[in-house]
Structure formats: structure tokens, C-alpha cells
Design an enzyme around this catalytic site. Sequence first.
Site, PDB file in Angstrom:
ATOM      1  N   THR A 123      -4.645  -5.091  -5.071  1.00  0.00           N
ATOM      2  CA  THR A 123      -5.302  -4.437  -6.232  1.00  0.00           C
ATOM      3  C   THR A 123      -5.007  -5.168  -7.498  1.00  0.00           C
ATOM      4  O   THR A 123      -6.134  -4.820  -8.351  1.00  0.00           O
ATOM      5  CB  THR A 123      -5.019  -3.138  -6.203  1.00  0.00           C
ATOM      6  OG1 THR A 123      -3.444  -2.874  -6.587  1.00  0.00           O
ATOM      7  CG2 THR A 123      -5.162  -2.342  -4.945  1.00  0.00           C
ATOM      8  N   ASP A 124      -4.047  -5.547  -7.866  1.00  0.00           N
ATOM      9  CA  ASP A 124      -3.958  -6.196  -9.200  1.00  0.00           C
ATOM     10  C   ASP A 124      -5.217  -7.093  -9.949  1.00  0.00           C
ATOM     11  O   ASP A 124      -5.593  -6.992 -11.027  1.00  0.00           O
ATOM     12  CB  ASP A 124      -2.820  -6.953  -9.395  1.00  0.00           C
ATOM     13  CG  ASP A 124      -1.594  -5.885  -9.267  1.00  0.00           C
ATOM     14  OD1 ASP A 124      -1.641  -4.935  -9.354  1.00  0.00           O
ATOM     15  OD2 ASP A 124      -0.385  -6.654  -9.046  1.00  0.00           O
ATOM     16  N   THR A 179      -0.581  -5.507  -1.419  1.00  0.00           N
ATOM     17  CA  THR A 179       0.238  -4.282  -0.898  1.00  0.00           C
ATOM     18  C   THR A 179      -0.247  -3.787   0.517  1.00  0.00           C
ATOM     19  O   THR A 179       0.814  -3.336   1.074  1.00  0.00           O
ATOM     20  CB  THR A 179       0.000  -3.274  -2.007  1.00  0.00           C
ATOM     21  OG1 THR A 179       0.906  -3.737  -3.077  1.00  0.00           O
ATOM     22  CG2 THR A 179       0.901  -2.148  -1.507  1.00  0.00           C
ATOM     23  N   SER A 193      -1.123 -10.562  -5.401  1.00  0.00           N
ATOM     24  CA  SER A 193      -2.494 -10.786  -6.004  1.00  0.00           C
ATOM     25  C   SER A 193      -2.441 -11.108  -7.527  1.00  0.00           C
ATOM     26  O   SER A 193      -3.238 -11.785  -8.128  1.00  0.00           O
ATOM     27  CB  SER A 193      -3.855 -10.214  -5.829  1.00  0.00           C
ATOM     28  OG  SER A 193      -3.705  -8.859  -6.506  1.00  0.00           O
TER      29      SER A 193
HETATM   30  N1  ASP Z   1       0.954  -6.565  -6.534  1.00  0.00           N
HETATM   31  C1  ASP Z   1       0.141  -5.940  -5.458  1.00  0.00           C
HETATM   32  C2  ASP Z   1      -0.913  -6.976  -5.463  1.00  0.00           C
HETATM   33  O1  ASP Z   1      -1.972  -7.146  -6.397  1.00  0.00           O
HETATM   34  C3  ASP Z   1      -0.593  -4.610  -5.744  1.00  0.00           C
HETATM   35  C4  ASP Z   1      -1.456  -4.143  -4.729  1.00  0.00           C
HETATM   36  O2  ASP Z   1      -1.923  -4.809  -4.074  1.00  0.00           O
HETATM   37  O3  ASP Z   1      -1.568  -2.944  -4.953  1.00  0.00           O
HETATM   38  O4  ASP Z   1      -0.946  -7.962  -4.604  1.00  0.00           O
END
Ligand code: ASP
Length: 335
Positions: free
Chosen positions: A99-100, A19, A66
Site C-alpha cells: 500500500t505504501d 503486506t 513496496s
Molecule cells: N510496507 C508495506 C508495503 O507497502 C505496507 C503495505 O503493503 O501495506 O509493501
Amino acid sequence: MNANNNNLPHVVVLATGGTIAGTGASDTQMTGYQAGALGVEVLLEAVPALKQVANITGEEIASIDSKDMTEEIMLKLSCRCNELLAQDDVAGIVITHGTDTMEETGYFLHLTVHSDKPVVLTGSMRPATAISADGPANLYNAVKLAVASEAKGRGVMIAMNDEIFSARDVVKSNTENLATFATPNGAKLGIMAGGKPRFYTQLLRKHTVDSEFFVNKDTVLPKVFIIYSHAGEKGEMAEAAVEKGAKGIVYAGMGMGSVHQASEAVLIKAAQQGIAVVRSTRSYSGIVEAGLPQWTEAGFIHSDTLPPNKARILLQLGLLSTNRPAELQRMFLEY
Ligand code: ASP
């Protein structure tokens, strides 16, 4: 942004997407945006103040959401970190990441990067195009952390939302909140205040320079499945894991890693066949101890305070050298 001020330390930013590199159709779009759309140079240009902190070179390792993280990308990251940190002119590494799965990549690097120089993962909860995007401040803090002498020797860290976490203990606890990262079984390492790290706790488990786990670009990580326990279990997932050639199974048990009786016999048989079975928990926090005698006799391993996703990473690395339950159990108590 290339190395051109000789007085500043050299930091390499390895981008993987997420993100922090995400774009939405408008500045109010906070869900359903495209993660990993922007290149590393765009992320760095968004934070001009970084030029006063470090000479930064950016590299793109991947550009993914991610949720799609692969073992190949994790291995590539680990190898690149080891290569770069062996260079005298590299002071530290920052990895931009979704973050995932940040906690999984972070823990993998924590166990396979053999350097005491700082490795810091960061990301964001809001896409780069959003009002009050959190990525630029997180990236700034991550670079400040990567150049701080106090950050050396602390293992792989995650810098998000002005907080510093150990990759071993951190979990993503919330789907949308900026303060999503938490340490349900420990304490955060510290905070970023006024652009400086303040450390308050220290991790006692082994990592990085003390780690026994080594990978290279040709490493094939053993097949390990996670089975999530639930009422009404019939044991089919455990059967399927064995049929699919599992070398290890992490059972996200109930409470203190309790095993549903419908799966117990299948898992005991799997352990007798040499498949490593680790009991972890579907509970958000707490330790998993040895438990019932039939589990210990079968050679089940208990995950200590590692949640299922991190227990899987440690088990994969442990299985590169042994499938002996006693040896694997030692690793779960040391790392
Ligand atoms: N779906 C995103 C990822 O993990 C969520 C994020 O980065 O906050 O790439």
C-alpha cells in the site's frame, strides 16, 4: 489456479509483494512483519471462492515491500499489462501491491497502459498471517471488479476495504488504518457491495486509451527529484538537485505551492537552464494554481491537484517528449 472453466473470464493476477503477501511471527503481529514473503499461488489459494469468479493465472513480477518500488519494476508492470490486455482471452488484470507506493504505481499505469479493460490494484494493511487479515476480501473484490463490464474504461483502479478509487485521485492517508485510502481532492469512484461494483462518479481527466504517454522495456525515465519545503530552508536541496543532474524538480511547497525565498532564486535559475520546475504542495489537499508573477515568468508549472509523488510521475512521462513549460503545463491540466 489455471484456466480450466471455459465459461469464466480469464483474469491475470500480477503479484509484486506487499503486506498482502506478508507474514508475521504470530497472528497478533501487525507491525514489523516481513512484506512480500508469500508467492502468488498462496494468495490465490487463500480465496477458494475465486474459482467461481474467473479463470485465474498468477505471475510474479516482483516480491518486495513496496517502499522499495523501482522505476524498472513499474516499467515491467506497464509492459506486461499492455502485452496481456492486447490478448483477446484476457478480460482484466489484478495487481497485488504494497500500500505504501500503490498510488504511484497505479498512476503510472493509469497513464501508460493503453487498454479499456480493467486494471485493478489491491493489497492489504494486515499481513496474511494476522487475525482478520484484510487481504483475501480485498483480492476477491479486486477480481470481481476486474471481470465487471461496468468497470471498463474507467482507468486504473484501486480496490481496498470495499471501496473503489481512481489511481489519479487516491492517496494513502493513514499508516495503519484499514480505511487508509482516501480521495482528498475528489470522490471515490464507487463501492463493492455484495461482490458487485456500484459506481457513483467518473473521472474526467485523460488516461489509458486517451493517454499520449508510451513506455517500453528500454525506457529510461528522466531524473526528477521532490523537494519538501519547510521553515528554515536554505536552498541547499534545490542546489543539490541541480548538481545531481535533475531534468525536473517537484517542489512540495507550502500552502498553494508557495516557494520559500531561500530556494526561489535557485529554482528560477534551474528553470532558466531548462530544468522543469513543478510547484505542488505539502498540504494534504487542494489545488496549486499559477501563483506569483515571478513564478509564472520563470516558467514554473503548477501541479493542479496532483500531490508531489504523482506530479513527479507525470513530469517524468512528460519529459520523455518535451521540457517546454507550456506543454508540460498543458499535461498537468489534462491528466
Ligand atoms: N510496507 C508495506 C508495503 O507497502 C505496507 C503495505 O503493503 O501495506 O509493501
